[in-house]
Design an enzyme around this catalytic site. Structure first.
Site, PDB file in Angstrom:
ATOM      1  N   SER A 122       0.835  -1.201   0.000  1.00  0.00           N
ATOM      2  CA  SER A 122       0.000   0.000   0.000  1.00  0.00           C
ATOM      3  C   SER A 122       0.872   1.256   0.000  1.00  0.00           C
ATOM      4  CB  SER A 122      -0.972  -0.045   1.187  1.00  0.00           C
ATOM      5  OG  SER A 122      -0.269  -0.233   2.407  1.00  0.00           O
TER       6      SER A 122
ATOM      7  N   ASP B  16      -0.277  11.753   9.826  1.00  0.00           N
ATOM      8  CA  ASP B  16      -0.952  10.495  10.144  1.00  0.00           C
ATOM      9  C   ASP B  16      -0.195   9.634  11.152  1.00  0.00           C
ATOM     10  OD1 ASP B  16       1.114   9.304   8.698  1.00  0.00           O
ATOM     11  OD2 ASP B  16      -0.090   9.019   6.916  1.00  0.00           O
TER      12      ASP B  16
ATOM     13  N   HIS C 253       3.152   6.817   8.304  1.00  0.00           N
ATOM     14  CA  HIS C 253       4.058   6.776   7.158  1.00  0.00           C
ATOM     15  C   HIS C 253       5.464   7.148   7.600  1.00  0.00           C
ATOM     16  CE1 HIS C 253       0.161   6.901   5.023  1.00  0.00           C
ATOM     17  NE2 HIS C 253       0.803   6.074   4.220  1.00  0.00           N
TER      18      HIS C 253
END
Length: 206
Positions: free
Chosen positions: A14, A137, A140
């Site tokens: 992803s 977030d 990452h």
């Protein structure tokens, strides 16, 4: 396709995979380390979960391909673990299904060829403080986080009893023969083996 044919390393996953060439990411580091040794191929799909990955597995890794990867590094899980949405939409996948999906991915990849090796990356820890303080977030990878990932991948490759060995120092370098067209050495009577000049890699990753 361009030649000569090199071993192929595929990064499949992803957004942690898709973004791995950005911000001094782990994919870019691997591509640099394996320059003239292997082709690092990016197959990253931001927002995807393991369920979506299964839907395209045969397209990304066809079993009848003339050339099969020597190594596949797989990451899915961050999106699967998101909270379910009341609508039933979204990337959430229940844990038992996620486990089965990853098993199916492993079986498919291992069935590509006897020489295809597979490494699965686990989901990184979430930095909750960063989420609260910066609205980023928190999952990452930063450039420093990418270095940690690369060191762990290299550790696995160095310790694995695979033939051939896939650690970057163990793999042959393409067109490494000496040539009169190479830069001349300081003594002025021979040329340098430029394929062996990788000081920045030695300092960082030795």
């Amino acid at each position: 396709m361009v030649g000569p044919l090199r071993p192929q390393f595929v990064l499949f996953g992803s957004s942690i995979v898709q973004f791995s060439y950005s911000n001094q990411g782990w994919g870019a580091i691997l591509a640099d380390l394996y320059a003239r040794k292997a082709d690092v191929v990016l197959r990253g799909y931001s927002g995807w979960n393991s369920r979506r990955a299964l839907q395209v597995l045969d397209q990304v890794f066809p079993k009848d391909a003339a050339v099969q990867p020597s190594l596949v590094i797989v990451y899915f899980g961050g999106n699967d673990s998101m909270h379910p949405h009341p609508s039933g939409l979204g990337p959430h996948v229940p844990l038992p299904e996620y486990v089965e999906n990853m098993k199916k991915i492993a079986v498919h990849l291992k069935g590509l060829s006897e020489q295809t090796r597979v490494i699965f990356l686990s989901a990184p820890p979430i930095n909750e403080a960063q989420i609260r303080e910066t609205l980023r977030d928190g999952i990452h990878l930063s450039s420093e986080g990418s270095k940690v990932v690369v060191k762990e991948i290299l550790k696995v490759l160095e310790e694995a009893e695979w033939e051939p060995n896939l650690h970057w120092k163990s793999m042959p370098c393409e067109f490494d023969d000496d040539s009169p067209n190479n830069p001349v050495s300081p003594v002025g009577k021979t040329t340098l083996r430029v394929a062996d000049i990788n000081l920045h890699r030695e300092i960082e990753w030795d």
